[in-house]
Scaffold this motif. Structure first.
Motif, PDB file in Angstrom:
ATOM      1  N   LYS A   1       0.657  -1.027   0.243  1.00  0.00           N
ATOM      2  CA  LYS A   1      -0.208   0.125  -0.360  1.00  0.00           C
ATOM      3  C   LYS A   1       0.922   1.089  -0.008  1.00  0.00           C
ATOM      4  O   LYS A   1       1.130   2.161  -0.686  1.00  0.00           O
ATOM      5  CB  LYS A   1      -0.865   0.109   1.510  1.00  0.00           C
ATOM      6  CG  LYS A   1      -1.952  -1.251   1.327  1.00  0.00           C
ATOM      7  CD  LYS A   1      -2.994  -1.191   2.390  1.00  0.00           C
ATOM      8  CE  LYS A   1      -3.847  -1.983   2.702  1.00  0.00           C
ATOM      9  NZ  LYS A   1      -4.195  -2.310   3.662  1.00  0.00           N
ATOM     10  N   GLU A   2       1.886   1.508   0.545  1.00  0.00           N
ATOM     11  CA  GLU A   2       2.619   2.406   1.049  1.00  0.00           C
ATOM     12  C   GLU A   2       3.847   2.827  -0.804  1.00  0.00           C
ATOM     13  O   GLU A   2       3.200   4.250  -1.350  1.00  0.00           O
ATOM     14  CB  GLU A   2       4.002   1.858   2.014  1.00  0.00           C
ATOM     15  CG  GLU A   2       3.458   2.307   3.516  1.00  0.00           C
ATOM     16  CD  GLU A   2       2.670   3.571   3.690  1.00  0.00           C
ATOM     17  OE1 GLU A   2       3.336   4.640   3.322  1.00  0.00           O
ATOM     18  OE2 GLU A   2       1.584   4.038   3.992  1.00  0.00           O
ATOM     19  N   ILE A   3       3.769   1.466  -1.435  1.00  0.00           N
ATOM     20  CA  ILE A   3       4.652   1.519  -2.866  1.00  0.00           C
ATOM     21  C   ILE A   3       3.407   2.439  -3.449  1.00  0.00           C
ATOM     22  O   ILE A   3       3.707   3.251  -4.380  1.00  0.00           O
ATOM     23  CB  ILE A   3       4.829  -0.252  -2.631  1.00  0.00           C
ATOM     24  CG1 ILE A   3       6.510  -0.150  -2.400  1.00  0.00           C
ATOM     25  CG2 ILE A   3       5.299   0.477  -4.668  1.00  0.00           C
ATOM     26  CD1 ILE A   3       6.662  -1.491  -2.554  1.00  0.00           C
TER      27      ILE A   3
ATOM     28  N   ASP B   1       4.113   6.075  -5.096  1.00  0.00           N
ATOM     29  CA  ASP B   1       4.070   5.527  -6.980  1.00  0.00           C
ATOM     30  C   ASP B   1       3.477   6.604  -7.632  1.00  0.00           C
ATOM     31  O   ASP B   1       3.156   7.466  -8.296  1.00  0.00           O
ATOM     32  CB  ASP B   1       3.644   4.561  -7.551  1.00  0.00           C
ATOM     33  CG  ASP B   1       5.039   3.633  -7.537  1.00  0.00           C
ATOM     34  OD1 ASP B   1       6.110   3.543  -6.992  1.00  0.00           O
ATOM     35  OD2 ASP B   1       4.653   1.624  -7.676  1.00  0.00           O
ATOM     36  N   LYS B   2       1.973   7.046  -6.822  1.00  0.00           N
ATOM     37  CA  LYS B   2       0.602   7.696  -7.368  1.00  0.00           C
ATOM     38  C   LYS B   2       1.306   9.090  -6.997  1.00  0.00           C
ATOM     39  O   LYS B   2       1.089  10.120  -7.754  1.00  0.00           O
ATOM     40  CB  LYS B   2      -0.418   7.336  -6.720  1.00  0.00           C
ATOM     41  CG  LYS B   2      -1.491   8.539  -6.614  1.00  0.00           C
ATOM     42  CD  LYS B   2      -2.427   8.159  -5.948  1.00  0.00           C
ATOM     43  CE  LYS B   2      -4.143   8.906  -5.724  1.00  0.00           C
ATOM     44  NZ  LYS B   2      -5.047   8.646  -5.060  1.00  0.00           N
ATOM     45  N   GLU B   3       2.305   9.652  -5.474  1.00  0.00           N
ATOM     46  CA  GLU B   3       2.570  11.004  -5.758  1.00  0.00           C
ATOM     47  C   GLU B   3       3.436  11.333  -6.371  1.00  0.00           C
ATOM     48  O   GLU B   3       3.583  12.385  -7.261  1.00  0.00           O
ATOM     49  CB  GLU B   3       3.178  11.138  -3.893  1.00  0.00           C
ATOM     50  CG  GLU B   3       3.657  12.202  -3.566  1.00  0.00           C
ATOM     51  CD  GLU B   3       3.918  11.856  -2.323  1.00  0.00           C
ATOM     52  OE1 GLU B   3       5.383  11.866  -2.522  1.00  0.00           O
ATOM     53  OE2 GLU B   3       2.821  11.633  -1.391  1.00  0.00           O
ATOM     54  N   LEU B   4       4.716  10.013  -7.312  1.00  0.00           N
ATOM     55  CA  LEU B   4       5.468  10.587  -8.055  1.00  0.00           C
ATOM     56  C   LEU B   4       4.904  11.119  -9.570  1.00  0.00           C
ATOM     57  O   LEU B   4       5.140  11.584  -9.983  1.00  0.00           O
ATOM     58  CB  LEU B   4       7.138   9.350  -8.266  1.00  0.00           C
ATOM     59  CG  LEU B   4       7.781   9.067  -9.250  1.00  0.00           C
ATOM     60  CD1 LEU B   4       8.595  10.108  -9.042  1.00  0.00           C
ATOM     61  CD2 LEU B   4       8.272   7.678  -9.384  1.00  0.00           C
ATOM     62  N   LYS B   5       3.480  10.218  -9.488  1.00  0.00           N
ATOM     63  CA  LYS B   5       3.285  10.691 -11.134  1.00  0.00           C
ATOM     64  C   LYS B   5       2.744  11.655 -10.834  1.00  0.00           C
ATOM     65  O   LYS B   5       3.110  12.574 -12.097  1.00  0.00           O
ATOM     66  CB  LYS B   5       2.063   9.376 -11.406  1.00  0.00           C
ATOM     67  CG  LYS B   5       1.293   9.809 -12.758  1.00  0.00           C
ATOM     68  CD  LYS B   5       0.206   7.901 -12.973  1.00  0.00           C
ATOM     69  CE  LYS B   5      -0.270   9.043 -13.994  1.00  0.00           C
ATOM     70  NZ  LYS B   5      -1.894   7.414 -13.821  1.00  0.00           N
TER      71      LYS B   5
ATOM     72  N   THR C   1       5.529  14.218 -11.239  1.00  0.00           N
ATOM     73  CA  THR C   1       6.305  14.758 -12.246  1.00  0.00           C
ATOM     74  C   THR C   1       5.282  14.668 -13.944  1.00  0.00           C
ATOM     75  O   THR C   1       5.535  15.490 -14.278  1.00  0.00           O
ATOM     76  CB  THR C   1       6.666  12.729 -12.723  1.00  0.00           C
ATOM     77  OG1 THR C   1       5.525  11.354 -13.245  1.00  0.00           O
ATOM     78  CG2 THR C   1       7.633  12.655 -11.944  1.00  0.00           C
ATOM     79  N   THR C   2       3.795  15.338 -13.233  1.00  0.00           N
ATOM     80  CA  THR C   2       2.765  15.420 -13.951  1.00  0.00           C
ATOM     81  C   THR C   2       2.095  16.748 -14.084  1.00  0.00           C
ATOM     82  O   THR C   2       1.773  17.346 -14.787  1.00  0.00           O
ATOM     83  CB  THR C   2       1.779  14.463 -14.471  1.00  0.00           C
ATOM     84  OG1 THR C   2       1.165  14.415 -13.124  1.00  0.00           O
ATOM     85  CG2 THR C   2       2.470  13.185 -15.153  1.00  0.00           C
ATOM     86  N   ASN C   3       2.134  16.904 -12.900  1.00  0.00           N
ATOM     87  CA  ASN C   3       1.736  17.983 -12.550  1.00  0.00           C
ATOM     88  C   ASN C   3       3.165  19.585 -11.816  1.00  0.00           C
ATOM     89  O   ASN C   3       3.289  19.293 -10.949  1.00  0.00           O
ATOM     90  CB  ASN C   3       0.287  18.244 -11.432  1.00  0.00           C
ATOM     91  CG  ASN C   3      -0.169  19.265 -10.944  1.00  0.00           C
ATOM     92  OD1 ASN C   3       0.192  20.447 -11.642  1.00  0.00           O
ATOM     93  ND2 ASN C   3      -1.634  18.991 -10.670  1.00  0.00           N
TER      94      ASN C   3
END
Length: 100
Positions: free
Chosen positions: A53-55, A59-63, A66-68
């Motif tokens: 769940k932490e990963i 990953d969601k936070e990294l995405k 990098t996009t916003n």
């Protein structure tokens, strides 16, 4: 009573009982060890779920970062106290959290 004595004199019955006693109490993989191993496996499964769940959250936070550009700026300001050149930053510290 005679049937019980015959049963206790039976070498196959006695060897079966000896085998069961050996497997439950004296073997390397006895019942207590199996119980401990099962508890350890359950605990490791819970840790695995937590880290998965932490990963996924990272990953969601990294995405998002990098996009916003706005979220990247917000992340830099909140986590690393970065600022623009013409800004002042005031850090408010909660004393209750420090005491704990």
């Amino acid at each position: 009573m005679k049937n019980l004595l015959n049963l206790l004199r039976n070498k196959f019955f006695l060897s079966g009982i000896a085998f069961l006693v050996w497997m439950f109490f004296f073997d390397r993989n006895d019942a207590a060890s199996q119980y401990e191993y099962r508890n350890k496996v359950n605990k490791l499964e819970e840790e695995k779920d937590f880290y998965n769940k932490e990963i996924a959250k990272a990953d969601k936070e990294l995405k998002e970062l990098t996009t916003n550009v706005q979220s990247l700026e917000k992340f830099a300001r909140e986590r690393y106290l970065m600022k623009k050149e013409n800004e002042d930053i005031f850090v408010v510290v909660d004393n209750k959290k420090e005491d704990q």
